[in-house]
Enzyme design. Sequence first.
Site, PDB file in Angstrom:
ATOM      1  CD  GLU A  95      -3.237  -2.635   7.582  1.00 32.80           C
ATOM      2  OE1 GLU A  95      -2.471  -2.864   6.988  1.00 32.80           O
ATOM      3  OE2 GLU A  95      -3.900  -1.770   7.408  1.00 32.80           O
TER       4      GLU A  95
ATOM      5  CD  GLU B 203      -2.750   5.442   7.186  1.00 32.03           C
ATOM      6  OE1 GLU B 203      -2.839   5.530   5.859  1.00 32.03           O
ATOM      7  OE2 GLU B 203      -1.960   4.907   7.689  1.00 32.03           O
TER       8      GLU B 203
ATOM      9  CG  ASN C 232      -1.583   1.156   1.436  1.00 29.49           C
ATOM     10  OD1 ASN C 232      -1.676   2.069   0.675  1.00 29.49           O
ATOM     11  ND2 ASN C 232      -2.230   1.264   2.570  1.00 29.49           N
TER      12      ASN C 232
ATOM     13  CG  HIS D 282      -5.891   1.614   5.433  1.00 36.47           C
ATOM     14  ND1 HIS D 282      -5.325   2.566   6.495  1.00 36.47           N
ATOM     15  CD2 HIS D 282      -4.909   0.870   5.253  1.00 36.47           C
ATOM     16  CE1 HIS D 282      -4.043   2.566   6.604  1.00 36.47           C
ATOM     17  NE2 HIS D 282      -3.581   1.343   5.883  1.00 36.47           N
TER      18      HIS D 282
ATOM     19  CB  SER E  65       5.570  -1.673  11.848  1.00 39.23           C
ATOM     20  OG  SER E  65       4.931  -0.669  12.105  1.00 39.23           O
TER      21      SER E  65
ATOM     22  N   GLY F  77       2.627   1.970  10.898  1.00 41.16           N
ATOM     23  CA  GLY F  77       3.554   3.292  10.671  1.00 41.16           C
ATOM     24  C   GLY F  77       4.232   3.548  11.990  1.00 41.16           C
TER      25      GLY F  77
ATOM     26  CE  LYS G  49       0.010   3.092   4.898  1.00 42.23           C
ATOM     27  NZ  LYS G  49      -0.248   3.091   6.213  1.00 42.23           N
TER      28      LYS G  49
END
Length: 249
Positions: free
Chosen positions: A166, A96, A9, A94, A212, A172, A11
């Site tokens: 996730e 985010e 991904n 996701h 990560s 991240g 991003k």
Amino acid sequence: MRNYFIAGNWKMHKTRAESAALATALVAQLKDGKHKYLVAPSFTSLETVGKIVAGSNILLGAQNMAAEEIGAHTGEVSVLQLKDLGVQVVILGHSERRHVYKEDDALINKKVKLAIKHDLEVILCVGETLEERESGKAEKVCETQTEKGLDGVSAAEFEKVTIAYEPVWAIGTGKTATPEDADSIHAYVRKVVSRLYGAEAAKAVCIQYGGSVKADNAAQLMAKANIDGALVGGAALKPETFVPIAKFG
Ligand code: PGA
């Protein structure tokens, strides 16, 4: 060996030229790779990357899409536009999107159904925040997100769905769930799938881990019974960090 699914991904990174360079390197370096692969560049690079990965063993993915097919939706991207670019898979829900852009389960469910209607594969992301984990709610959060995200999706349609676990606190941040902790949530999500779609579907579903993932933890994660692949963010941005993950094992 199982059919692992390793996805990158990208991003909101990379211009078209940078995306083209990464995609070109991945096509060359993964051509003898044994697993299922995906790259999900920004919308603006989909056409460029699509031409490079066409005919390779790397699928083209989008990072999101609108819940409506067409119409007055300023700033959104439609499933029809993704299909027009040759997109095969879309990442939905996701963290985010959920936490920064406030997408809720109902909206994500609408997107899941629309994507499947148009024959796209879906990666449905689920995962708890640190606060939810610390208050013992990780399983429940993942269960609710899975169940609501898949509301109205038939067993036949579910074959087009991959689930990505996730944990929000691991994305991240450099903190990875231990392989044991991740595996235990994956096992729980598999039980939810079994309840919704039966034992065969639960056995067949691919559940990726994301948060990560790096070259030095990929193999340990993937060795776990319930971890069938990885959704990779930061480490997906360079061939030298993504290829070792993609070629683990
Ligand atoms: P990360 O991102 O690998 O940078 O933690 C994973 C993701 O958000 O899919």
